[in-house]
Scaffold this motif. Structure first.
Motif, mmCIF file in Angstrom:
data_model
loop_
_atom_site.group_PDB
_atom_site.id
_atom_site.type_symbol
_atom_site.label_atom_id
_atom_site.label_comp_id
_atom_site.label_asym_id
_atom_site.label_seq_id
_atom_site.Cartn_x
_atom_site.Cartn_y
_atom_site.Cartn_z
ATOM 1 N N TYR A 31 -25.310 -16.692 27.914
ATOM 2 C CA TYR A 31 -26.449 -16.321 27.082
ATOM 3 C C TYR A 31 -25.998 -16.256 25.624
ATOM 4 O O TYR A 31 -24.907 -15.745 25.325
ATOM 5 N N SER A 95 -23.500 -13.113 25.938
ATOM 6 C CA SER A 95 -23.289 -12.254 27.104
ATOM 7 C C SER A 95 -23.171 -13.110 28.348
ATOM 8 O O SER A 95 -23.491 -14.302 28.352
ATOM 9 N N LEU A 96 -22.706 -12.464 29.400
ATOM 10 C CA LEU A 96 -22.560 -13.107 30.700
ATOM 11 C C LEU A 96 -23.370 -12.307 31.693
ATOM 12 O O LEU A 96 -23.155 -11.096 31.822
ATOM 13 N N LEU A 97 -24.295 -12.939 32.348
ATOM 14 C CA LEU A 97 -25.093 -12.257 33.351
ATOM 15 C C LEU A 97 -24.267 -12.154 34.621
ATOM 16 O O LEU A 97 -24.075 -13.121 35.321
ATOM 17 N N ASP A 104 -26.155 -7.545 31.056
ATOM 18 C CA ASP A 104 -24.796 -7.103 30.816
ATOM 19 C C ASP A 104 -24.589 -6.953 29.312
ATOM 20 O O ASP A 104 -25.466 -7.216 28.538
ATOM 21 N N PHE B 34 -28.546 1.579 26.531
ATOM 22 C CA PHE B 34 -27.301 1.322 25.815
ATOM 23 C C PHE B 34 -27.265 2.119 24.511
ATOM 24 O O PHE B 34 -28.297 2.395 23.907
ATOM 25 N N LYS B 49 -23.095 2.648 28.160
ATOM 26 C CA LYS B 49 -24.337 2.208 28.786
ATOM 27 C C LYS B 49 -24.539 2.941 30.104
ATOM 28 O O LYS B 49 -23.608 3.509 30.670
ATOM 29 N N GLN B 99 -32.547 -10.160 29.951
ATOM 30 C CA GLN B 99 -31.469 -10.244 28.972
ATOM 31 C C GLN B 99 -31.890 -9.884 27.559
ATOM 32 O O GLN B 99 -31.115 -10.012 26.650
#
Lengths: 117, 113
Positions: A31, A95-97, A104, B34, B49, B99
């Motif tokens: 991402y 980011s990394l899911l 995340d 967060f 978080k 996301q």
């Protein structure tokens, strides 16, 4: 890892000029996000990509703004033509899911401070 | 839509004082929460978080507990240091994996020696 890399760190340009901001995400992250930070509006999400595909560009202020991600290790945010009200700090984050179970941590770059005269 | 409200700043404290920065949120579903910190001239860094109700996130002496009943995620530290001077952002995300982070307006904290 070197973290998220942005360039340039500072950009000063004149109204009407084209501006291109660059971002290299953390290797392996899927991402990538572009944010804009101003005193008046705080931190705003402009656009984000997943696996190089734009997912949500609803935060892009107007047609003068465009973003691309030609490959997993590079993204650009372009403003053409630039205006004084575009002056802000622009952040890229990646980011990394993990495991498909929610979000995340986003890792932010140091930002590009843009001044349009 | 989802939103985050932080206590207004700036906040100025003396070294070793107790810190609380309030954060409340409005969200559908079950967001993750967060706290990010931004030191002068730098990008944001994750401070802590929590991903579900009653979870406590902690890091560097800072703590925050996810309170679903009060929709809050207040940041606390028992004894602040000059090096804690920064801007603190509360944020939430869609637990369904969208996301997207929604940030509060940020609270500028200054610690005097």
């Amino acid at each position: 890892d070197a973290g998220v890399i942005q360039s340039p760190r500072h950009e000063v340009t004149e109204m009407g000029q084209e501006v291109t901001l660059r971002c290299k995400p953390i290797s392996g992250h899927d991402y990538l996000f572009w944010y804009r930070q101003t005193m008046m509006r705080g931190l705003e999400l402009l656009i984000y990509f997943n696996n190089n595909v734009p997912i949500d560009d609803s935060g892009m202020p107007e047609d003068r703004f465009s973003a691309k991600m030609p490959n997993a290790s590079f993204s650009t945010l372009k403003i053409q033509p630039s205006e004084p009200r575009d002056s802000a700090v622009y952040f890229c984050a990646s980011s990394l899911l993990a495991g498909g179970a929610g979000t995340d941590t986003q890792y932010f770059g140091p930002g590009t401070r843009l001044t349009v005269l | 839509g989802n939103s985050v409200t932080q206590m207004e700043g700036p906040v100025t404290l003396s070294e070793e004082a107790f810190l609380t920065i309030n954060c409340t949120y409005t969200a559908t579903g079950y967001p993750s929460l967060f706290w990010y910190v931004q030191y002068p001239g730098e990008g944001l860094q994750l401070l802590l978080k929590a991903t579900k109700a009653d979870d406590k996130g902690s890091n560097k002496g800072f703590e925050a507990t996810y309170r679903k009943e009060t929709t809050s995620f207040h940041l606390e530290k028992g004894s602040v240091q000059v090096s804690d001077s920064a801007v603190y952002f509360c944020a939430l995300s869609d637990y369904q994996g969208a996301q997207k982070l929604v940030f509060g307006q940020g609270t500028r904290l200054t610690i005097n020696p």
